[in-house]
Scaffold this active site. Structure first.
Site, short mmCIF file in Angstrom:
data_model
loop_
_atom_site.label_atom_id
_atom_site.label_comp_id
_atom_site.label_asym_id
_atom_site.label_seq_id
_atom_site.Cartn_x
_atom_site.Cartn_y
_atom_site.Cartn_z
N LYS A 297 24.66 39.92 42.20
CA LYS A 297 25.03 39.22 43.74
C LYS A 297 26.29 40.08 44.55
O LYS A 297 26.29 40.00 45.63
CB LYS A 297 25.62 38.01 43.45
CG LYS A 297 24.82 36.82 43.24
CD LYS A 297 25.17 35.48 43.09
CE LYS A 297 24.03 34.65 42.64
NZ LYS A 297 24.32 33.26 42.70
N ARG B 113 38.46 30.33 31.43
CA ARG B 113 38.85 30.66 30.05
C ARG B 113 39.74 31.95 30.28
O ARG B 113 40.70 32.04 29.40
CB ARG B 113 37.46 31.02 29.67
CG ARG B 113 37.60 31.47 28.23
CD ARG B 113 36.21 31.65 27.58
NE ARG B 113 35.39 32.57 28.32
CZ ARG B 113 34.15 32.95 28.02
NH1 ARG B 113 33.60 32.52 26.80
NH2 ARG B 113 33.55 33.98 28.52
#
Ligand code: ATR
Length: 480
Positions: free
Chosen positions: A285, A369
């Protein structure tokens, strides 16, 4: 033509396979190497029951088949098969038995002269096809592409060897799937399919997928090609959004998954196949951006693009993830019921989500995370961030969006929200669409939250893509 490989361990089982798939195919290949015992009377019976042309193929292990015995015995069997009413016989290029050729010619059985490369694509591909053509009626070459460059070479066969109409060129494996679906663009007479769940060669699709979903047999010179690029990409549901809509509107267009190793090469392939537009998924992307001549405001803002199409001869990039994400929330956003949102993840998908929410003046808390990435995205978007360990201190949330790949099949057991306590008042939105109900959504459901599924967003962004690609509104579902 679509050719079904019949792989029953006896003729009766192969007939059942034919009956099951006959609506989608025009040709079959009887794989003699799959038969437990070769009974000529039974093969004769099979040929009398199958009204379409049948190819006899007795494939060796080294060419991707099951036959492990001696060449002498195999050639003897091939000779006996020529006494039956097959339309074609497959003879590998190294078989140099004049009597087989003479017998085939006498019995009007066409020879498919085949070559297999289970490791790569020979550099002299065109020459090999020419040589095969000289030795048989149909030249068949099945190779194993290792890169998109190899796929380019396979598609170039159509142009370079236009004068040889009777040929079949196949790229095996996932990389080769576009050469199977777009077999007509390789200049092939037919392509092979397997009964569902019994992939005879790597990359075989079922006749129904080839016929009902892709309408591969309808492709012609005027067919507009669209697609999706990604790595991995074969799990994608996007062909099911675009192909039925082309069909419903009567558009001569096809949408194909392309496994891509290098974006630059894909843009060259796009020129070669005159591709009109494509969806972009992980990990490309951002990588497509340097190749675009125009970008929308959202692409500029987010720095990622999921939709590319030709606009006045230049590639234009837009981001339908941005609006596709907002679609299922439109009512709540318009009535300002979503004031604070928690976004789990800080990757490409999270960027679209955070910017879309910030555009509606929502307060956003990002938790990831890797905390540094959450901090960076928060700084860029005027949001706040917390660590995973601090999730239990996040309160008064109207919307929680799960953007990570944690929870996606086969990691169904992962729940990146596990430290968060649902109140039941927040809307829970997961971008993952396989499985439909993730561990995250199950917990949200138990708490009484409204859920939004990844499939809702996938469809919403796909509909917007379709409109960018074609200029048509996405068709309404047909009344049944
Ligand atoms: P995408 O474009 O789909 O967002 P990406 O940019 O690679 O893909 O981002 C993946 C996101 O999923 C990241 O936020 C990643 O967290 P890290 O930045 O710590 O890598 C997150 N992610 C992936 N697997 C995860 C897991 N098992 N648990 C939690 N987060 C996970």
């Amino acid at each position: 033509m679509l050719c079904l490989s019949l792989t029953g361990s006896d003729c009766a089982k192969s007939i059942i396979q034919y009956e099951k798939h006959k609506e989608a195919i025009q040709l079959v290949e009887l794989r003699i190497d799959y038969l437990e015992t070769i009974k000529y009377e039974e093969i004769k019976g099979l040929l009398s029951l199958i009204p379409v042309p049948v190819i006899a193929t007795y494939r060796r292990v080294r060419d991707g088949g099951l036959y492990e015995g001696s060449e002498k015995v195999r050639c003897k069997v091939l000779n006996s098969l020529l006494d039956l009413d097959f339309s074609y016989i497959d003879l590998e290029e190294d078989i140099k038995k004049q009597e087989l050729e003479e017998k085939a010619s006498k019995r009007s059985i066409k020879i498919i002269r085949s070559y297999h490369d289970m490791e790569g694509v020979p550099t002299d591909l065109f020459l090999r096809i020419l040589k095969l053509h000289k030795r048989g009626d149909v030249a068949k070459i099945a190779v194993t592409p290792q890169s998109l460059e190899d796929i380019m070479m396979i598609f170039k066969v159509n142009k370079e060897l236009k004068d040889i109409p009777e040929k079949v060129v196949i790229g095996m494996g996932d990389l080769g799937i576009p050469t199977r679906i777009l077999y007509k663009k390789t200049g092939s007479m037919f392509t092979f399919c397997s009964p569902e769940g019994q992939e005879v060669a790597s990359g075989h699709l079922s006749p129904e997928i080839m016929h009902d979903l892709y309408h591969a047999d309808r492709v012609n010179e005027n067919t507009k090609v669209f697609g999706i690029i990604g790595n991995p990409v074969m799990h994608t549901s996007s062909p099911k959004i675009h192909n039925p809509a082309f069909d419903q509107l009567g558009l001569n267009s096809i949408y194909v998954p392309f496994l891509v190793d290098d974006v630059r090469t894909f843009f060259q392939l796009a020129d070669l196949l005159s591709i009109q537009g494509f969806s972009v998924t992980v990990p490309f992307k951002q990588q497509v951006l340097p190749y675009l001549g125009k970008i929308s405001r959202e692409v500029k803002l987010i720095g990622s693009c999921n939709t590319v199409f030709k606009s006045n001869r230049v590639w234009k990039g837009v981001n339908t993830d941005f609006y596709g994400f907002l679609k299922p929330l439109q009512e709540e956003l318009d009535s300002q019921r979503i004031r604070t949102a928690l976004v789990l993840g800080a990757g490409g998908a999270a960027r679209s989500v955070v910017w879309a929410l910030r555009n509606y003046y929502c307060r956003v808390v990002i938790v990831n995370r890797t905390a540094d990435k959450a901090r960076l995205l928060a700084e860029q978007t005027g949001s706040s961030w917390k660590t995973v360990e601090e999730l239990d201190s996040v309160h008064d949330i109207d919307l929680i969006v799960q953007t990570t790949s944690g929870g996606m099949s086969p990691y169904d057991d992962v729940d990146p929200s596990s430290g968060y306590e649902f109140t039941g008042k927040e809307i829970a939105y997961d971008l993952v669409y396989k499985p439909k109900v993730t561990k995250f959504l199950k917990r949200a459901e138990q708490a009484g939250c409204r859920e939004i599924f990844g499939m809702d967003m996938l469809i919403a962004q796909g509909i917007l893509q379709f409109e960018s690609f074609t200029g048509f509104n996405y068709p309404q579902k047909k009344e049944s």
